[in-house]
Write a protein that holds these residues in place. Structure first.
Motif, short mmCIF file in Angstrom:
data_model
loop_
_atom_site.label_atom_id
_atom_site.label_comp_id
_atom_site.label_asym_id
_atom_site.label_seq_id
_atom_site.Cartn_x
_atom_site.Cartn_y
_atom_site.Cartn_z
N THR A 143 0.86 -1.18 0.00
CA THR A 143 0.00 0.00 0.00
C THR A 143 0.90 1.23 0.00
OG1 THR A 143 -0.12 0.49 2.38
CG2 THR A 143 -1.55 -1.28 1.55
N GLU A 144 0.28 2.39 -0.06
CA GLU A 144 1.01 3.64 0.12
C GLU A 144 0.63 4.28 1.45
OE1 GLU A 144 1.04 6.27 -3.26
OE2 GLU A 144 1.32 4.61 -4.65
N ALA A 145 0.05 3.49 2.35
CA ALA A 145 -0.32 3.96 3.68
C ALA A 145 0.88 3.79 4.61
CB ALA A 145 -1.51 3.15 4.21
N ALA A 146 0.77 4.39 5.78
CA ALA A 146 1.82 4.28 6.80
C ALA A 146 1.21 3.72 8.08
CB ALA A 146 2.44 5.65 7.08
N LEU A 147 1.95 2.85 8.72
CA LEU A 147 1.57 2.33 10.03
C LEU A 147 2.35 3.12 11.07
CD1 LEU A 147 0.08 0.15 11.72
CD2 LEU A 147 2.17 -1.20 11.57
N GLY A 148 1.65 3.70 12.01
CA GLY A 148 2.30 4.44 13.08
C GLY A 148 2.17 3.65 14.37
N TRP A 149 3.20 3.75 15.24
CA TRP A 149 3.13 3.04 16.50
C TRP A 149 3.87 3.79 17.60
CZ3 TRP A 149 6.20 1.55 12.46
CH2 TRP A 149 7.56 1.40 12.70
N ALA A 150 3.38 3.57 18.79
CA ALA A 150 4.01 4.04 20.02
C ALA A 150 3.80 2.92 21.03
CB ALA A 150 3.37 5.33 20.52
N GLY A 151 4.87 2.27 21.42
CA GLY A 151 4.75 1.12 22.30
C GLY A 151 3.95 0.04 21.59
N SER A 152 2.90 -0.45 22.22
CA SER A 152 2.09 -1.52 21.62
C SER A 152 0.85 -0.99 20.90
CB SER A 152 1.66 -2.50 22.72
OG SER A 152 0.83 -1.84 23.66
N HIS A 153 0.73 0.33 20.77
CA HIS A 153 -0.44 0.93 20.11
C HIS A 153 -0.11 1.29 18.67
CE1 HIS A 153 -2.27 1.08 24.03
NE2 HIS A 153 -1.21 1.72 24.49
N THR A 154 -1.05 1.02 17.77
CA THR A 154 -0.84 1.30 16.36
C THR A 154 -2.04 2.01 15.75
OG1 THR A 154 -1.75 -0.81 15.63
CG2 THR A 154 0.62 -0.75 16.07
N LEU A 155 -1.78 2.67 14.62
CA LEU A 155 -2.85 3.22 13.79
C LEU A 155 -2.33 3.34 12.37
CD1 LEU A 155 -2.18 6.38 13.00
CD2 LEU A 155 -2.97 6.79 15.30
N VAL A 156 -3.24 3.49 11.42
CA VAL A 156 -2.88 3.62 10.02
C VAL A 156 -3.18 5.03 9.55
CG1 VAL A 156 -3.32 2.78 7.67
CG2 VAL A 156 -3.28 1.16 9.59
N ALA A 157 -2.21 5.63 8.88
CA ALA A 157 -2.37 6.94 8.25
C ALA A 157 -2.40 6.73 6.74
CB ALA A 157 -1.22 7.87 8.65
N ASP A 158 -3.37 7.36 6.08
CA ASP A 158 -3.52 7.19 4.64
C ASP A 158 -4.27 8.39 4.09
OD1 ASP A 158 -3.38 6.02 2.12
OD2 ASP A 158 -4.82 4.42 2.54
N ARG A 159 -4.31 8.49 2.80
CA ARG A 159 -5.13 9.49 2.15
C ARG A 159 -6.45 8.85 1.75
NH1 ARG A 159 -0.87 8.13 1.77
NH2 ARG A 159 -0.85 7.41 -0.34
#
Length: 134
Positions: free
Chosen positions: A14-30
């Motif tokens: 994909t052209e999305a990004a996975l962001g994380w801090a410790g064990s928490h994640t989220l996806v950033a995309d357009r």
């Protein structure tokens, strides 16, 4: 001084990004169809609005716990206004609904959270952002 760090990396395929801090994640995309976006996650403006509102929702709980007040329902809405080229945030509006379990006036909790909110107070005051290539 305290620091908070997060990391982001592309999501393979994909052209999305996975962001994380410790064990928490989220996806950033357009949004789907915009600059290779697939609509897999939040865009940057949505993440900024979530940071403002999420921090405030947490601050309501911090303040209530410190004051020994039990909160029931809370709801926070954030609207960002954007303008210009490049598009920038020109303002943010937050609506807050907060109910106490005992029915007392929640306004002192809301006002204390307003005074203590890390993200909204940081945005209001502004801060430098440096971008370095590695």
């Amino acid at each position: 001084m305290v620091s908070i760090a997060v990391d982001l990396a592309n999501v393979p395929g994909t052209e999305a990004a996975l962001g994380w801090a410790g064990s928490h994640t989220l996806v950033a995309d357009r949004p789907a169809g915009k600059a290779g976006g697939m609509g897999l996650g939040f865009n940057g403006g949505q993440l900024l609005a979530l940071a403002i509102g999420g921090c405030f929702a947490n601050d309501l709980r911090y303040v209530a716990h410190a004051k020994g007040i039990a909160l029931g329902r809370i709801a926070v809405g954030v609207t960002l206004d954007l303008d210009g080229e490049p598009l920038i945030v020109t303002g943010a509006r937050m609506t807050v609904t907060c109910e106490t379990i005992d029915g007392s006036d929640p306004r002192p909790v809301i006002e204390a959270a307003k005074a203590d909110s890390t993200v909204s107070n940081s945005v209001i005051r502004g801060f430098p952002v440096s971008i370095e290539s590695t």
